[in-house]
Scaffold this active site. Sequence first.
Site, PDB file in Angstrom:
ATOM      1  N   LEU A 232       0.783  -1.438  -0.177  1.00 18.89           N
ATOM      2  CA  LEU A 232      -0.126  -0.147   0.008  1.00 18.89           C
ATOM      3  C   LEU A 232       0.833   1.379  -0.170  1.00 18.89           C
ATOM      4  O   LEU A 232       0.474   2.282  -0.590  1.00 18.89           O
ATOM      5  CB  LEU A 232      -0.881  -0.161   1.011  1.00 18.89           C
ATOM      6  CG  LEU A 232      -1.977   1.208   1.606  1.00 18.89           C
ATOM      7  CD1 LEU A 232      -3.047   0.902  -0.083  1.00 18.89           C
ATOM      8  CD2 LEU A 232      -2.744   0.898   2.497  1.00 18.89           C
TER       9      LEU A 232
ATOM     10  N   ILE B  42       8.245   2.939  13.576  1.00 19.27           N
ATOM     11  CA  ILE B  42       7.932   3.225  14.144  1.00 19.27           C
ATOM     12  C   ILE B  42       7.094   2.354  14.910  1.00 19.27           C
ATOM     13  O   ILE B  42       6.337   3.510  16.139  1.00 19.27           O
ATOM     14  CB  ILE B  42       5.859   2.908  13.199  1.00 19.27           C
ATOM     15  CG1 ILE B  42       5.439   1.759  13.406  1.00 19.27           C
ATOM     16  CG2 ILE B  42       5.794   3.943  12.001  1.00 19.27           C
ATOM     17  CD1 ILE B  42       4.000   1.357  12.855  1.00 19.27           C
TER      18      ILE B  42
ATOM     19  N   THR C 275       2.204  -7.707   8.471  1.00 17.06           N
ATOM     20  CA  THR C 275       1.504  -8.032   8.307  1.00 17.06           C
ATOM     21  C   THR C 275       1.281  -9.789   7.514  1.00 17.06           C
ATOM     22  O   THR C 275       0.413  -9.950   7.002  1.00 17.06           O
ATOM     23  CB  THR C 275       1.103  -7.561   6.784  1.00 17.06           C
ATOM     24  OG1 THR C 275       2.299  -7.929   5.851  1.00 17.06           O
ATOM     25  CG2 THR C 275       0.658  -6.481   7.047  1.00 17.06           C
TER      26      THR C 275
ATOM     27  N   TYR D 255      -3.002 -11.453  15.146  1.00 18.01           N
ATOM     28  CA  TYR D 255      -2.700 -10.615  13.893  1.00 18.01           C
ATOM     29  C   TYR D 255      -4.062  -9.788  14.002  1.00 18.01           C
ATOM     30  O   TYR D 255      -4.107  -7.893  14.475  1.00 18.01           O
ATOM     31  CB  TYR D 255      -2.499 -11.267  12.474  1.00 18.01           C
ATOM     32  CG  TYR D 255      -3.129  -9.465  11.567  1.00 18.01           C
ATOM     33  CD1 TYR D 255      -1.615  -8.684  11.466  1.00 18.01           C
ATOM     34  CD2 TYR D 255      -3.607  -9.920  10.967  1.00 18.01           C
ATOM     35  CE1 TYR D 255      -2.221  -8.151  10.462  1.00 18.01           C
ATOM     36  CE2 TYR D 255      -4.325  -8.482   9.539  1.00 18.01           C
ATOM     37  CZ  TYR D 255      -3.181  -8.151   9.459  1.00 18.01           C
ATOM     38  OH  TYR D 255      -3.014  -6.942   8.473  1.00 18.01           O
TER      39      TYR D 255
ATOM     40  N   LYS E  87      -4.108  -5.866  15.040  1.00 16.55           N
ATOM     41  CA  LYS E  87      -4.262  -4.843  14.888  1.00 16.55           C
ATOM     42  C   LYS E  87      -5.724  -3.750  15.273  1.00 16.55           C
ATOM     43  O   LYS E  87      -6.353  -2.780  15.369  1.00 16.55           O
ATOM     44  CB  LYS E  87      -4.831  -5.431  13.164  1.00 16.55           C
ATOM     45  CG  LYS E  87      -4.198  -5.609  12.269  1.00 16.55           C
ATOM     46  CD  LYS E  87      -2.792  -4.547  11.597  1.00 16.55           C
ATOM     47  CE  LYS E  87      -4.002  -3.522  11.132  1.00 16.55           C
ATOM     48  NZ  LYS E  87      -2.486  -2.797  10.721  1.00 16.55           N
TER      49      LYS E  87
HETATM   50  N1  LIG Z   1      -1.671  -7.632   2.943  1.00 16.26           N
HETATM   51  C1  LIG Z   1      -3.366  -7.551   3.643  1.00 16.26           C
HETATM   52  O1  LIG Z   1      -3.950  -8.685   3.155  1.00 16.26           O
HETATM   53  C2  LIG Z   1      -3.991  -6.719   4.012  1.00 16.26           C
HETATM   54  C3  LIG Z   1      -5.270  -7.490   4.339  1.00 16.26           C
HETATM   55  C4  LIG Z   1      -5.901  -6.185   5.559  1.00 16.26           C
HETATM   56  C5  LIG Z   1      -5.141  -4.521   6.026  1.00 16.26           C
HETATM   57  N2  LIG Z   1      -4.029  -5.100   5.488  1.00 16.26           N
HETATM   58  C6  LIG Z   1      -2.823  -3.316   6.256  1.00 16.26           C
HETATM   59  O2  LIG Z   1      -2.977  -3.160   5.409  1.00 16.26           O
HETATM   60  C7  LIG Z   1      -2.043  -2.107   5.908  1.00 16.26           C
HETATM   61  C8  LIG Z   1      -0.696  -2.396   3.909  1.00 16.26           C
HETATM   62  O3  LIG Z   1      -0.934  -3.475   4.205  1.00 16.26           O
HETATM   63  P1  LIG Z   1       0.326  -4.318   2.956  1.00 16.26           P
HETATM   64  O4  LIG Z   1      -0.626  -5.260   2.476  1.00 16.26           O
HETATM   65  O5  LIG Z   1       1.235  -2.718   2.445  1.00 16.26           O
HETATM   66  O6  LIG Z   1       1.472  -4.335   4.050  1.00 16.26           O
HETATM   67  P2  LIG Z   1       3.064  -4.480   3.684  1.00 16.26           P
HETATM   68  O7  LIG Z   1       3.261  -5.140   1.933  1.00 16.26           O
HETATM   69  O8  LIG Z   1       3.167  -6.153   4.388  1.00 16.26           O
HETATM   70  O9  LIG Z   1       3.939  -3.817   4.117  1.00 16.26           O
HETATM   71  C9  LIG Z   1       4.501  -2.777   4.919  1.00 16.26           C
HETATM   72  C10 LIG Z   1       5.503  -2.928   5.607  1.00 16.26           C
HETATM   73  O10 LIG Z   1       5.876  -1.833   6.820  1.00 16.26           O
HETATM   74  C11 LIG Z   1       6.559  -2.068   6.861  1.00 16.26           C
HETATM   75  N3  LIG Z   1       7.175  -2.468   7.878  1.00 16.26           N
HETATM   76  C12 LIG Z   1       7.688  -3.742   9.453  1.00 16.26           C
HETATM   77  N4  LIG Z   1       7.640  -3.316   9.957  1.00 16.26           N
HETATM   78  C13 LIG Z   1       7.419  -1.643  10.651  1.00 16.26           C
HETATM   79  C14 LIG Z   1       8.395  -0.924  11.433  1.00 16.26           C
HETATM   80  N5  LIG Z   1       8.072  -0.906  12.797  1.00 16.26           N
HETATM   81  N6  LIG Z   1       8.372   0.211  11.023  1.00 16.26           N
HETATM   82  C15 LIG Z   1       7.741   0.572   9.655  1.00 16.26           C
HETATM   83  N7  LIG Z   1       8.093   0.097   9.161  1.00 16.26           N
HETATM   84  C16 LIG Z   1       7.848  -0.985   9.455  1.00 16.26           C
HETATM   85  C17 LIG Z   1       7.669  -3.305   6.290  1.00 16.26           C
HETATM   86  O11 LIG Z   1       8.968  -3.579   6.298  1.00 16.26           O
HETATM   87  P3  LIG Z   1       9.431  -4.832   5.779  1.00 16.26           P
HETATM   88  O12 LIG Z   1       8.775  -5.806   4.616  1.00 16.26           O
HETATM   89  O13 LIG Z   1      10.482  -4.295   5.823  1.00 16.26           O
HETATM   90  O14 LIG Z   1       9.325  -5.911   7.195  1.00 16.26           O
HETATM   91  C18 LIG Z   1       6.660  -2.990   5.015  1.00 16.26           C
HETATM   92  O15 LIG Z   1       7.135  -2.653   4.089  1.00 16.26           O
HETATM   93  C19 LIG Z   1      -1.491  -2.812   6.777  1.00 16.26           C
HETATM   94  O16 LIG Z   1      -1.789  -1.610   7.460  1.00 16.26           O
HETATM   95  C20 LIG Z   1      -1.918  -3.961   6.637  1.00 16.26           C
HETATM   96  O17 LIG Z   1      -2.032  -4.596   8.441  1.00 16.26           O
HETATM   97  C21 LIG Z   1      -4.067  -5.521   4.796  1.00 16.26           C
END
Ligand SMILES: NC(=O)c1ccc[n+]([C@@H]2O[C@H](COP(=O)([O-])OP(=O)(O)OC[C@H]3O[C@@H](n4cnc5c(N)ncnc54)[C@H](OP(=O)(O)O)[C@@H]3O)[C@@H](O)[C@H]2O)c1
Length: 281
Positions: A12, A42, A67, A130, A134
């Site tokens: 995202l 964060i 995630t 998880y 959240k």
């Molecule tokens: N993916 C889904 O299907 C889904 C569904 C429902 C809701 N969501 C929510 O949507 C949002 C975006 O999801 P996404 O799929 O884009 O997730 P993502 O691709 O896993 O991206 C999350 C990012 O956060 C980074 N991160 C992890 N720990 C961190 C920290 N302590 N400080 C700063 N950055 C950190 C990760 O870095 P690293 O990879 O290096 O750890 C990664 O780049 C999240 O809030 C997730 O909970 C996702």
Amino acid sequence: MKILVTGCNGQLGREIVKQLEIKKTKSEYIEVFKCDKESLDISNFEEVNTYILEKKPDVVINCAAFTNVDLSEDEVDLAYKINSLGSKNLAIASEKVKSKLVYISTDYVFKGDKKTPYKEDDTTNPISVYGKSKLLGEEYTKNFCSRYFIIRTAWLYGDGNNFVKTMLRLSEGKKEINVVNDQIGSPTSTKDLAVCVLNLINTEYYGTYHGTNNGFCSWYEFAKKIFKIKNIDIKVNPITSDKFLSKVKRPSYSVLDNFMLKLIDLDNFRHWEDALKEYLR
Ligand SMILES: NC(=O)c1ccc[n+]([C@@H]2O[C@H](COP(=O)([O-])OP(=O)(O)OC[C@H]3O[C@@H](n4cnc5c(N)ncnc54)[C@H](OP(=O)(O)O)[C@@H]3O)[C@@H](O)[C@H]2O)c1
């Protein structure tokens, strides 16, 4: 407008940054602070506090999260440190500079025992670490920041690791594949979600929203559609969740109704099949 994007290298985060760059070319005054885990962790309160007090963003879009749903069951502390405490850190600092704060949440805050789409005021009752971490992130966001947008989304795919890419990778050299057919949700494109986020931050319509693509399917149906669009000849076998090796309980039905977005005329989400077709083109 000064906008801080945390987790800018996630699925995202990348899409939000991309959409902001497009807006910038349309001569809107936007300054973007892109932060990945290395530049802004964060979960580190001092780091977050110092960064936000120095940059004084107008909007903080929190795309950072832990995630990995399966791994969260083993790495409980880490899941809570990032998803709950990390969100709290951002909320406290955002409040100090009177910034708007976007927190992205999940359909996994619900138990999944309903038969009709969940609305924003339905009772939350997460069944995984998880989902619990959240949900606490949501609560901290609400408690510590007054100008918040919480957007619950689901089954996200975009530029990064996701179910669509996993299916395409697993299909290579295979004649058949087993996919879970007893979990129902709404596959959602990061593009549609990013547009929704960028619409909301221009308003003062604070609160909690559901933001997913329209329609719903099972993972099995999702996989079938991916292979159909890509013309991949593979047999997809529907299986039940108990046959799928995972120790996490996932909601069997987590379809979200974008009820509040519809009420404020900001439901920009397409049908999931239309968004998927564009993504796979
Ligand atoms: N993916 C889904 O299907 C889904 C569904 C429902 C809701 N969501 C929510 O949507 C949002 C975006 O999801 P996404 O799929 O884009 O997730 P993502 O691709 O896993 O991206 C999350 C990012 O956060 C980074 N991160 C992890 N720990 C961190 C920290 N302590 N400080 C700063 N950055 C950190 C990760 O870095 P690293 O990879 O290096 O750890 C990664 O780049 C999240 O809030 C997730 O909970 C996702």
